[in-house]
Design a protein around this motif. Sequence first.
Motif, short mmCIF file in Angstrom:
data_model
loop_
_atom_site.label_atom_id
_atom_site.label_comp_id
_atom_site.label_asym_id
_atom_site.label_seq_id
_atom_site.Cartn_x
_atom_site.Cartn_y
_atom_site.Cartn_z
N ILE A 136 8.26 3.26 -11.52
CA ILE A 136 7.97 2.80 -10.16
C ILE A 136 7.40 3.95 -9.33
O ILE A 136 6.39 3.78 -8.63
CB ILE A 136 9.23 2.21 -9.50
CG1 ILE A 136 9.60 0.89 -10.16
CG2 ILE A 136 9.04 2.03 -7.99
CD1 ILE A 136 10.95 0.35 -9.75
N CYS A 137 8.02 5.12 -9.42
CA CYS A 137 7.52 6.28 -8.68
C CYS A 137 6.12 6.68 -9.15
O CYS A 137 5.27 7.06 -8.34
CB CYS A 137 8.47 7.46 -8.82
SG CYS A 137 10.00 7.22 -7.92
N LEU A 138 5.88 6.60 -10.44
CA LEU A 138 4.56 6.91 -10.98
C LEU A 138 3.52 5.94 -10.44
O LEU A 138 2.44 6.35 -10.01
CB LEU A 138 4.59 6.85 -12.51
CG LEU A 138 3.27 7.12 -13.21
CD1 LEU A 138 2.81 8.54 -12.95
CD2 LEU A 138 3.43 6.88 -14.70
N ALA A 139 3.82 4.65 -10.43
CA ALA A 139 2.88 3.65 -9.92
C ALA A 139 2.60 3.88 -8.43
O ALA A 139 1.43 3.82 -8.00
CB ALA A 139 3.42 2.24 -10.15
N LEU A 140 3.64 4.15 -7.65
CA LEU A 140 3.44 4.43 -6.22
C LEU A 140 2.61 5.70 -6.02
O LEU A 140 1.75 5.75 -5.14
CB LEU A 140 4.79 4.56 -5.52
CG LEU A 140 5.56 3.27 -5.29
CD1 LEU A 140 6.94 3.59 -4.74
CD2 LEU A 140 4.81 2.35 -4.36
N GLY A 141 2.86 6.71 -6.82
CA GLY A 141 2.11 7.95 -6.72
C GLY A 141 0.65 7.77 -7.06
O GLY A 141 -0.24 8.34 -6.42
N ILE A 142 0.37 6.98 -8.08
CA ILE A 142 -1.02 6.71 -8.45
C ILE A 142 -1.73 5.95 -7.34
O ILE A 142 -2.85 6.29 -6.96
CB ILE A 142 -1.08 5.93 -9.78
CG1 ILE A 142 -0.65 6.83 -10.93
CG2 ILE A 142 -2.46 5.35 -10.01
CD1 ILE A 142 -0.46 6.12 -12.24
N LYS A 143 -1.09 4.94 -6.79
CA LYS A 143 -1.70 4.17 -5.71
C LYS A 143 -1.92 5.04 -4.46
O LYS A 143 -2.94 4.94 -3.80
CB LYS A 143 -0.84 2.95 -5.34
CG LYS A 143 -0.88 1.88 -6.39
CD LYS A 143 -2.31 1.41 -6.58
CE LYS A 143 -2.42 0.39 -7.68
NZ LYS A 143 -3.82 0.03 -7.92
N HIS A 144 -0.98 5.93 -4.16
CA HIS A 144 -1.15 6.82 -3.02
C HIS A 144 -2.30 7.79 -3.27
O HIS A 144 -3.10 8.07 -2.36
CB HIS A 144 0.15 7.60 -2.77
CG HIS A 144 0.04 8.56 -1.62
ND1 HIS A 144 -0.13 8.14 -0.33
CD2 HIS A 144 0.05 9.92 -1.58
CE1 HIS A 144 -0.22 9.18 0.48
NE2 HIS A 144 -0.11 10.28 -0.28
#
Length: 63
Positions: free
Chosen positions: A48-56
């Motif tokens: 989840i953190c990886l996906a949020l980081g990629i989107k950011h």
Amino acid sequence: MEFDLTRTVALLVALVLLGTLALIGMGFMATATVLMMVTPAMLVFGAICLALGIKHGEYRAAN
């Protein structure tokens, strides 16, 4: 370092493995608890953190 899917997944798995081995090695919790509850939770939270980081990062690169 340039990240691609393989390196990113390998780093995520390595971090989770390190955390799992540390928890097992400390003897803080039962090994079954760590393997059945903590490790899957670490993987899900990391994804989840990886996906949020990629989107950011995509947002920051576009603006």
